[in-house]
Design a protein around this motif. Structure first.
Motif, PDB file in Angstrom:
ATOM      1  N   PHE A  92     -76.912 -51.165 -36.134  1.00 42.44           N
ATOM      2  CA  PHE A  92     -76.563 -51.045 -34.723  1.00 42.44           C
ATOM      3  C   PHE A  92     -77.869 -51.037 -33.950  1.00 42.44           C
ATOM      4  CE2 PHE A  92     -75.828 -48.039 -31.096  1.00 42.44           C
ATOM      5  CZ  PHE A  92     -75.018 -48.886 -30.346  1.00 42.44           C
ATOM      6  N   VAL A  93     -78.029 -51.976 -33.033  1.00 34.23           N
ATOM      7  CA  VAL A  93     -79.271 -52.101 -32.255  1.00 34.23           C
ATOM      8  C   VAL A  93     -78.968 -51.773 -30.799  1.00 34.23           C
ATOM      9  CG1 VAL A  93     -81.183 -53.598 -31.611  1.00 34.23           C
ATOM     10  CG2 VAL A  93     -80.047 -53.915 -33.824  1.00 34.23           C
ATOM     11  N   GLN A  94     -79.756 -50.878 -30.241  1.00 36.54           N
ATOM     12  CA  GLN A  94     -79.500 -50.407 -28.882  1.00 36.54           C
ATOM     13  C   GLN A  94     -80.802 -50.332 -28.087  1.00 36.54           C
ATOM     14  OE1 GLN A  94     -78.250 -46.211 -28.335  1.00 36.54           O
ATOM     15  NE2 GLN A  94     -76.457 -47.021 -27.261  1.00 36.54           N
ATOM     16  N   GLU A  95     -80.735 -50.675 -26.811  1.00 38.62           N
ATOM     17  CA  GLU A  95     -81.905 -50.572 -25.940  1.00 38.62           C
ATOM     18  C   GLU A  95     -82.055 -49.126 -25.473  1.00 38.62           C
ATOM     19  OE1 GLU A  95     -83.683 -53.612 -22.797  1.00 38.62           O
ATOM     20  OE2 GLU A  95     -82.026 -52.463 -21.924  1.00 38.62           O
ATOM     21  N   ARG A  96     -83.261 -48.583 -25.662  1.00 39.81           N
ATOM     22  CA  ARG A  96     -83.510 -47.186 -25.309  1.00 39.81           C
ATOM     23  C   ARG A  96     -84.854 -47.054 -24.604  1.00 39.81           C
ATOM     24  NH1 ARG A  96     -81.137 -43.190 -30.034  1.00 39.81           N
ATOM     25  NH2 ARG A  96     -79.109 -44.189 -30.234  1.00 39.81           N
ATOM     26  N   TRP A  97     -85.085 -45.846 -24.061  1.00 42.39           N
ATOM     27  CA  TRP A  97     -86.350 -45.569 -23.388  1.00 42.39           C
ATOM     28  C   TRP A  97     -87.472 -45.400 -24.409  1.00 42.39           C
ATOM     29  CZ3 TRP A  97     -86.525 -46.710 -18.559  1.00 42.39           C
ATOM     30  CH2 TRP A  97     -85.478 -46.411 -17.677  1.00 42.39           C
ATOM     31  N   GLY A  98     -88.609 -46.047 -24.147  1.00 41.63           N
ATOM     32  CA  GLY A  98     -89.806 -45.857 -24.952  1.00 41.63           C
ATOM     33  C   GLY A  98     -90.873 -45.142 -24.136  1.00 41.63           C
ATOM     34  N   LYS A  99     -92.085 -45.155 -24.643  1.00 43.45           N
ATOM     35  CA  LYS A  99     -93.207 -44.497 -23.953  1.00 43.45           C
ATOM     36  C   LYS A  99     -93.458 -45.173 -22.597  1.00 43.45           C
ATOM     37  CE  LYS A  99     -98.016 -43.068 -24.662  1.00 43.45           C
ATOM     38  NZ  LYS A  99     -98.553 -43.599 -23.388  1.00 43.45           N
ATOM     39  N   ASP A 100     -93.777 -44.360 -21.606  1.00 41.70           N
ATOM     40  CA  ASP A 100     -94.071 -44.836 -20.254  1.00 41.70           C
ATOM     41  C   ASP A 100     -92.918 -45.639 -19.650  1.00 41.70           C
ATOM     42  OD1 ASP A 100     -96.604 -43.661 -20.325  1.00 41.70           O
ATOM     43  OD2 ASP A 100     -97.507 -45.438 -21.244  1.00 41.70           O
ATOM     44  N   LYS A 101     -91.689 -45.237 -19.969  1.00 34.44           N
ATOM     45  CA  LYS A 101     -90.480 -45.864 -19.419  1.00 34.44           C
ATOM     46  C   LYS A 101     -90.319 -47.326 -19.845  1.00 34.44           C
ATOM     47  CE  LYS A 101     -89.263 -45.001 -15.190  1.00 34.44           C
ATOM     48  NZ  LYS A 101     -89.328 -44.884 -13.704  1.00 34.44           N
ATOM     49  N   SER A 102     -90.982 -47.716 -20.929  1.00 30.64           N
ATOM     50  CA  SER A 102     -90.749 -49.054 -21.479  1.00 30.64           C
ATOM     51  C   SER A 102     -89.363 -49.083 -22.121  1.00 30.64           C
ATOM     52  CB  SER A 102     -91.820 -49.396 -22.516  1.00 30.64           C
ATOM     53  OG  SER A 102     -91.765 -48.484 -23.607  1.00 30.64           O
ATOM     54  N   ARG A 103     -88.850 -50.266 -22.367  1.00 27.71           N
ATOM     55  CA  ARG A 103     -87.543 -50.430 -23.001  1.00 27.71           C
ATOM     56  C   ARG A 103     -87.749 -51.011 -24.391  1.00 27.71           C
ATOM     57  NH1 ARG A 103     -82.916 -51.598 -18.636  1.00 27.71           N
ATOM     58  NH2 ARG A 103     -83.768 -50.336 -16.925  1.00 27.71           N
ATOM     59  N   ILE A 104     -87.187 -50.342 -25.389  1.00 23.67           N
ATOM     60  CA  ILE A 104     -87.368 -50.767 -26.772  1.00 23.67           C
ATOM     61  C   ILE A 104     -86.020 -50.947 -27.456  1.00 23.67           C
ATOM     62  CG2 ILE A 104     -89.621 -49.627 -26.953  1.00 23.67           C
ATOM     63  CD1 ILE A 104     -88.272 -47.336 -28.445  1.00 23.67           C
ATOM     64  N   LYS A 105     -86.000 -51.779 -28.490  1.00 24.97           N
ATOM     65  CA  LYS A 105     -84.809 -51.983 -29.296  1.00 24.97           C
ATOM     66  C   LYS A 105     -84.879 -51.045 -30.498  1.00 24.97           C
ATOM     67  CE  LYS A 105     -83.208 -55.573 -26.940  1.00 24.97           C
ATOM     68  NZ  LYS A 105     -81.917 -55.547 -26.207  1.00 24.97           N
ATOM     69  N   VAL A 106     -83.909 -50.149 -30.612  1.00 24.96           N
ATOM     70  CA  VAL A 106     -83.922 -49.131 -31.659  1.00 24.96           C
ATOM     71  C   VAL A 106     -82.843 -49.451 -32.702  1.00 24.96           C
ATOM     72  CG1 VAL A 106     -83.540 -46.689 -32.155  1.00 24.96           C
ATOM     73  CG2 VAL A 106     -84.833 -47.367 -30.132  1.00 24.96           C
ATOM     74  N   PHE A 107     -83.218 -49.322 -33.980  1.00 31.33           N
ATOM     75  CA  PHE A 107     -82.317 -49.620 -35.088  1.00 31.33           C
ATOM     76  C   PHE A 107     -81.666 -48.354 -35.640  1.00 31.33           C
ATOM     77  CE2 PHE A 107     -85.721 -52.788 -35.155  1.00 31.33           C
ATOM     78  CZ  PHE A 107     -84.985 -53.963 -35.072  1.00 31.33           C
ATOM     79  N   LYS A 108     -80.385 -48.469 -35.958  1.00 27.84           N
ATOM     80  CA  LYS A 108     -79.656 -47.409 -36.647  1.00 27.84           C
ATOM     81  C   LYS A 108     -78.678 -48.070 -37.615  1.00 27.84           C
ATOM     82  CE  LYS A 108     -78.116 -43.791 -34.563  1.00 27.84           C
ATOM     83  NZ  LYS A 108     -77.341 -42.877 -33.700  1.00 27.84           N
ATOM     84  N   PHE A 109     -78.233 -47.323 -38.630  1.00 21.25           N
ATOM     85  CA  PHE A 109     -77.117 -47.793 -39.431  1.00 21.25           C
ATOM     86  C   PHE A 109     -75.854 -47.694 -38.585  1.00 21.25           C
ATOM     87  CE2 PHE A 109     -79.524 -46.664 -43.458  1.00 21.25           C
ATOM     88  CZ  PHE A 109     -79.650 -47.989 -43.878  1.00 21.25           C
ATOM     89  N   ARG A 110     -75.038 -48.715 -38.630  1.00 17.74           N
ATOM     90  CA  ARG A 110     -73.789 -48.690 -37.859  1.00 17.74           C
ATOM     91  C   ARG A 110     -72.863 -47.622 -38.445  1.00 17.74           C
ATOM     92  NH1 ARG A 110     -68.986 -51.024 -38.710  1.00 17.74           N
ATOM     93  NH2 ARG A 110     -69.811 -52.436 -40.303  1.00 17.74           N
ATOM     94  N   SER A 111     -72.393 -46.717 -37.583  1.00 20.18           N
ATOM     95  CA  SER A 111     -71.515 -45.632 -38.032  1.00 20.18           C
ATOM     96  C   SER A 111     -70.129 -45.721 -37.394  1.00 20.18           C
ATOM     97  CB  SER A 111     -72.138 -44.270 -37.705  1.00 20.18           C
ATOM     98  OG  SER A 111     -72.364 -44.154 -36.303  1.00 20.18           O
ATOM     99  N   MET A 112     -69.938 -46.707 -36.517  1.00 23.21           N
ATOM    100  CA  MET A 112     -68.648 -46.895 -35.848  1.00 23.21           C
ATOM    101  C   MET A 112     -68.041 -48.238 -36.246  1.00 23.21           C
ATOM    102  SD  MET A 112     -69.384 -45.521 -31.983  1.00 23.21           S
ATOM    103  CE  MET A 112     -69.926 -43.835 -31.676  1.00 23.21           C
ATOM    104  N   TYR A 113     -66.750 -48.402 -35.960  1.00 24.62           N
ATOM    105  CA  TYR A 113     -66.129 -49.704 -36.149  1.00 24.62           C
ATOM    106  C   TYR A 113     -66.838 -50.709 -35.260  1.00 24.62           C
ATOM    107  CZ  TYR A 113     -62.440 -47.166 -38.581  1.00 24.62           C
ATOM    108  OH  TYR A 113     -61.749 -46.388 -39.472  1.00 24.62           O
ATOM    109  N   ALA A 114     -67.054 -51.912 -35.795  1.00 25.02           N
ATOM    110  CA  ALA A 114     -67.886 -52.907 -35.115  1.00 25.02           C
ATOM    111  C   ALA A 114     -67.443 -53.167 -33.679  1.00 25.02           C
ATOM    112  CB  ALA A 114     -67.893 -54.211 -35.912  1.00 25.02           C
ATOM    113  N   GLY A 115     -66.151 -53.202 -33.438  1.00 31.36           N
ATOM    114  CA  GLY A 115     -65.649 -53.498 -32.107  1.00 31.36           C
ATOM    115  C   GLY A 115     -65.669 -52.326 -31.149  1.00 31.36           C
ATOM    116  N   LYS A 116     -66.054 -51.142 -31.632  1.00 28.24           N
ATOM    117  CA  LYS A 116     -66.011 -49.939 -30.798  1.00 28.24           C
ATOM    118  C   LYS A 116     -67.394 -49.347 -30.507  1.00 28.24           C
ATOM    119  CE  LYS A 116     -61.340 -48.630 -32.284  1.00 28.24           C
ATOM    120  NZ  LYS A 116     -60.488 -47.564 -32.837  1.00 28.24           N
TER     121      LYS A 116
END
Length: 250
Positions: A92-116
């Motif tokens: 699961f890839v999500q855009e989140r806040w990084g250092k100095d208000k930059s925007r970064i793509k953060v990786f996680k293992f998907r824990s929800m149903y793909a469509g949800k």
């Protein structure tokens, strides 16, 4: 040698205005005091010696690389388990806040149903959330779903320890976090971390109450104010201890 400029645009211009009731005046005083602390943090972070941040980065690179190497057989098992239970991407890839208000793509293992899956981060996870798979529930309870963020650490977007990496648009008390907490972006003076002072003190999950919302940010500011590589090492060990006792995620 010390880090550059003492000015921080996230906190220097904080102004808070309320009505005239006594309860609002008490809240105003509390917020003004915290805003003052946030401005002090801006000066504190500028005085952190470069050697501490250099050692922190070395700890991040060596720690994340070692963890990925040692955990690779287990990570492969997790990938198989996710794909076996439900179709869809393993990550699961999500855009989140990084250092100095930059925007970064953060990786996680998907824990929800793909469509949800909620990439916006607005719909916060709650206990017994119907969107979470059976395997996902285990991953979230043990925080194993966070392990792919070791790739973000190795890349340099994140650190092993720091303020928790929040989704952009995250809500607190029903409002955008940065609107509800005037000095919210002070926490982005440092790279976000996989773990941190707030997490080991139980500040995870919903931010629907005043205490939950402000407690997180107060702990983040406390970490930035007192940061050292030794503090990072201590928080890593505390995190391991918390997870061995069963974790605090859901």
């Amino acid at each position: 040698m010390f880090l550059g400029n003492a000015y921080n645009p996230y906190v220097e211009d904080i102004s808070i205005s309320f009505g005239g009731s006594s309860s609002e005046e008490v809240l105003k005083e509390r917020l003004e005091e915290r805003a003052k602390q946030a401005r002090q943090v801006a000066r504190t972070i500028s005085l952190k010696r470069k050697v501490h941040l250099f050692l922190k980065r070395m700890l991040d690179v060596l720690g994340s690389a070692f963890a990925l190497l040692v955990l690779s057989p287990f990570l492969l098992f997790v990938i198989i388990a996710i794909r076996w239970e439900t179709p869809g991407s393993v990550f699961f890839v999500q855009e989140r806040w990084g250092k100095d208000k930059s925007r970064i793509k953060v990786f996680k293992f998907r824990s929800m149903y793909a469509g949800k899956c909620d990439k916006s981060g607005v719909a916060q996870t709650k206990e017994n959330d119907s969107r979470i798979t059976k395997v996902g529930a285990i991953l979230r309870k043990t925080n194993i779903d966070e392990l792919p963020q070791l790739l973000n650490v190795l890349k340099g977007d994140m650190s092993l320890v720091g303020p928790r990496c929040h989704p952009i648009g995250m809500l607190a008390h029903g409002e955008r976090y940065e609107d509800f907490v005037p000095y919210y972006h002070t926490r982005h003076l440092m790279k976000p971390g996989i773990t941190g002072l707030a997490q080991v003190n139980g500040y995870r999950g919903p931010t629907t109450t005043f205490e939950q919302a402000f407690g997180r940010i107060d702990h983040d500011i406390e970490y930035i104010r007192n940061f050292s590589v030794w503090m990072d090492i201590g928080l890593v060990f505390k995190t391991v201890a918390v997870e061995l006792r069963g974790g605090n995620g859901f």
